[in-house]
Design an enzyme around this catalytic site. Structure first.
Site, PDB file in Angstrom:
ATOM      1  CG  ASP A 191      -0.301  -0.457   2.503  1.00 15.30           C
ATOM      2  OD1 ASP A 191       0.935  -0.429   2.569  1.00 15.30           O
ATOM      3  OD2 ASP A 191      -1.028  -0.832   3.435  1.00 15.30           O
ATOM      4  CG  ASN A 247      -8.652  -1.557  11.610  1.00 11.89           C
ATOM      5  OD1 ASN A 247      -7.737  -2.276  11.206  1.00 11.89           O
ATOM      6  ND2 ASN A 247      -9.062  -0.486  10.970  1.00 11.89           N
ATOM      7  CG  HIS A 261      -5.714  -2.409   8.570  1.00 12.36           C
ATOM      8  ND1 HIS A 261      -5.709  -1.031   8.651  1.00 12.36           N
ATOM      9  CD2 HIS A 261      -4.458  -2.785   8.972  1.00 12.36           C
ATOM     10  CE1 HIS A 261      -4.528  -0.618   9.054  1.00 12.36           C
ATOM     11  NE2 HIS A 261      -3.755  -1.649   9.273  1.00 12.36           N
ATOM     12  CD  GLU A 275      -8.491   0.881   7.403  1.00 12.07           C
ATOM     13  OE1 GLU A 275      -8.114  -0.154   7.991  1.00 12.07           O
ATOM     14  OE2 GLU A 275      -8.220   2.016   7.814  1.00 12.07           O
TER      15      GLU A 275
HETATM   16  P1  PGA Z   1       2.037  -2.069  12.774  1.00  5.71           P
HETATM   17  O1  PGA Z   1       0.907  -1.911  11.685  1.00  5.71           O
HETATM   18  O2  PGA Z   1       2.953  -3.103  12.267  1.00  5.71           O
HETATM   19  O3  PGA Z   1       2.694  -0.712  12.837  1.00  5.71           O
HETATM   20  O4  PGA Z   1       1.362  -2.454  14.049  1.00  5.71           O
HETATM   21  C1  PGA Z   1       0.347  -3.071  11.177  1.00  5.71           C
HETATM   22  C2  PGA Z   1      -0.690  -2.695  10.163  1.00  5.71           C
HETATM   23  O5  PGA Z   1      -1.349  -1.663  10.335  1.00  5.71           O
HETATM   24  O6  PGA Z   1      -0.866  -3.462   9.204  1.00  5.71           O
END
Ligand code: PGA
Length: 246
Positions: free
Chosen positions: A67, A136, A138, A143
């Site tokens: 992304d 969450n 994702h 999302e």
């Molecule tokens: P993080 O993010 O590794 O910073 O916890 C994970 C994500 O949002 O996919």
């Protein structure tokens, strides 16, 4: 789904790096799907060390990142382009032309999404997709939603994702509220998937993703339908899962 418990973040990173290395050693022109965020940084650091010792060679590897924020240039320190180059790519022997990251500054974002998806197909698809999981649920920037979006697409970030990533930006106004992300189909078409997870704040969502219903409100739950997923998570992240899977 293989669930591999690591002692802590460092141990998770070492096991994750072993899985990525094994992929590249077995197929030197592997197509890797890569993730940003705090979680995979330890894996990248370990791979940099092994690359310096010539134990793993990235010269024929191609990479596709999951992304990118819409509206941030490559030079912007908060773009995922900058993140990947500073944390990983500039330290390994990868060819610049073999690195693919969605262009968040593309004039036509829909065309950018279509062309990104077709480039992945052109190279025969992703051999190993590395994933983190958001608080969450994702994966990439897919999302929670009422459906699983199939291919690379533009998405509005949810308030919880904006909150989770806000600390990287000077202020809320500077943080993009939309992004390009590979879709669930793009991820699920990968031949193998490695999901990394660390920390007790992810324990609940990881448990729901592994043991709960397959629900677009917990996007990572779709991984239960993939035939070759390895979850490498530390003991803190697996706390709730372990209690429920007995
Ligand atoms: P993080 O993010 O590794 O910073 O916890 C994970 C994500 O949002 O996919």
């Amino acid at each position: 789904m293989i669930i591999r418990e690591a002692k802590d973040y460092n141990n998770m990173s070492r096991i994750g790096a072993n899985i990525v290395s094994a992929q590249v050693i077995l197929k030197k022109d592997s197509v890797l799907g890569l993730a940003t965020g705090n979680t995979p940084i330890g894996v990248y650091k370990q791979l940099i060390k092994w690359n310096a010792k010539k134990d793993v060679d990235f010269s024929s590897v191609k990479t596709f990142n999951l992304d990118e924020y819409i509206g941030l240039s490559k030079e912007n320190k908060n773009s995922y382009y900058s993140f990947m180059w500073s944390v990983f790519f500039k330290h390994i022997n990868i060819e610049r032309d073999n690195v693919y990251i969605p262009d968040g500054m593309a004039e036509n974002i829909s065309d950018e999404c279509l062309s990104y998806e077709s480039k992945i197909k052109q190279f025969g698809g992703i051999d190993l997709q590395v994933l983190g999981i958001g608080r969450n649920g994702h994966i990439g920037f897919n999302e929670p939603s009422d459906c699983f979006k199939r291919d690379t697409h533009a998405i509005d970030l949810t308030p919880s994702t904006v909150e989770a990533n806000l600390s990287f930006f000077e202020n809320a106004a500077k943080m993009p509220k939309s992004a390009i992300t590979m879709g669930m189909g793009s991820i699920m078409r990968a031949k193998k998937i490695l999901l990394l997870c660390s920390g007790k704040e992810k324990a609940d969502v990881l448990n729901q993703a592994i043991l709960g219903d397959i629900d677009p409100l917990i996007p990572a739950s779709i991984l239960q339908l993939h035939s070759d997923v390895t979850v490498v998570a530390d003991a803190a992240a697996l706390q709730i899962y372990k209690g429920n899977s007995k």
